[in-house]
Design an enzyme around this catalytic site. Structure first.
Site, PDB file in Angstrom:
ATOM      1  N   ASP A 179      92.256  20.677  78.251  1.00  0.00           N
ATOM      2  CA  ASP A 179      90.843  20.941  78.556  1.00  0.00           C
ATOM      3  C   ASP A 179      90.637  22.201  79.393  1.00  0.00           C
ATOM      4  O   ASP A 179      89.494  22.638  79.581  1.00  0.00           O
ATOM      5  CB  ASP A 179      90.231  19.750  79.315  1.00  0.00           C
ATOM      6  CG  ASP A 179      89.797  18.628  78.387  1.00  0.00           C
ATOM      7  OD1 ASP A 179      89.622  18.880  77.179  1.00  0.00           O
ATOM      8  OD2 ASP A 179      89.623  17.498  78.873  1.00  0.00           O
ATOM      9  N   LYS A 209      82.660  18.636  82.827  1.00  0.00           N
ATOM     10  CA  LYS A 209      82.313  18.822  81.412  1.00  0.00           C
ATOM     11  C   LYS A 209      81.936  17.489  80.792  1.00  0.00           C
ATOM     12  O   LYS A 209      82.382  16.415  81.218  1.00  0.00           O
ATOM     13  CB  LYS A 209      83.469  19.468  80.643  1.00  0.00           C
ATOM     14  CG  LYS A 209      84.704  18.589  80.403  1.00  0.00           C
ATOM     15  CD  LYS A 209      84.651  17.711  79.170  1.00  0.00           C
ATOM     16  CE  LYS A 209      85.850  16.776  79.087  1.00  0.00           C
ATOM     17  NZ  LYS A 209      85.735  15.736  78.063  1.00  0.00           N
TER      18      LYS A 209
END
Length: 286
Positions: free
Chosen positions: A138, A11
């Site tokens: 996350d 990401k």
């Protein structure tokens, strides 16, 4: 026994804003997140009869519950009551560790998605993300993937229009960055600039790649130690000179990424930066 191989995508933070400290010891965040094609590969085998085992191709990575992929498997079984009859995880790392790209969290999310499918439990993505929240901040985003606004600790997610097709060059300098240290620095200063999150959301809605690239911003770049800030700035400037529409650091760093609409320019930037930085990658958005 059943086997499945899954990809765990890295990401990036298109924006990262820290709104303040929370009473629970975490920080209130607002981030626009994006998946890219750089990925780890995880092979899962259930029914091994040997409990939970973890193998990785990096000797320094933990192979017990400190590995987030293993922690995710345990939390999945606790939440669903499923008995896997033993589970083997084999992790092939490509995403650099401690790089601001959620390498451990995305492995955990991939394990959750895979077990959800392999066991036939088929939890909706929202419930799978709730399990992921128990593993790391996350992980919920990594369960969802794509383009999303993340708020709170990162667990409140709003899917966004996808980032227009583009090429992304990632470059991680060799030095480490301490996440606790950066949060401490954030708490001790008054930030001069913040991301234009609303403008970023509008640019995504319009599918305006240049508008997205102009609004890349990460408040942690403003509180880096001086020498590290200088090297981050140097990489960012190199990416811009090679034709990136915009460049920024991801997460708490130190990876810097540049967004390109020209594949030849992206390849040239990757080639040049690869000479000085081992962890340089040419990727696309997912």
């Amino acid at each position: 026994m059943a086997t499945m191989e899954v990809s765990a995508f890295a990401k990036l933070n298109l924006t990262l804003d820290v709104l303040g400290a929370r009473e629970d010891g975490y920080h209130e965040l607002r981030m626009v997140m994006q998946s890219v094609s750089l990925h780890d590969t995880i092979t899962l085998e259930t029914g091994t009869g040997r409990g939970l085992t973890v193998e990785t191709d990096k000797e320094f990575l933990p192979t017990d519950e400190r590995n987030l992929a293993a922690a995710a498997a345990l939390r999945f079984c606790e939440a669903t009551g499923v008995d896997l009859g033993g589970l083997s995880l084999r992790i092939e790392k490509r995403i650099p560790v401690c790089a601001g790209m959620a390498g451990g969290s995305t492995d955990a999310a991939a394990v959750l998605r895979a077990l959800n499918q392999m066991t036939g439990v088929n939890l909706p993505v929202e419930q799978l993300a709730e399990i992921g929240e128990r593993v790391g901040s996350d992980v919920p985003y990594c369960v969802l993937g794509g383009t999303a606004l993340a708020e709170g600790r990162g667990e409140r997610l709003t899917p966004l229009p996808p980032l227009p097709k583009c090429h992304v060059v990632l470059c991680k300098p060799a030095f480490p960055v301490s996440t606790p240290e950066l949060f401490g620095r954030i708490d001790s200063v008054k930030l001069r600039c913040r991301p234009d999150t609303a403008g970023m959301l509008e640019a995504l809605e319009r599918q305006d790649l240049e508008g997205v690239a102009r609004r890349l911003y990460n408040v942690f770049e403003d509180v880096l130690p001086e020498r590290k800030a200088a090297e981050i700035a140097s990489i960012r400037n190199s990416l811009i000179q090679f034709g990136a529409l915009g460049a920024c650091m991801s997460g708490t760093g130190p990876t810097v990424f540049g967004i390109f609409d020209d594949p030849a320019a992206a390849h040239a930037a990757w080639e040049e930066l690869s000479v000085s930085y081992r962890d340089t990658f040419l990727t696309q958005v997912v």
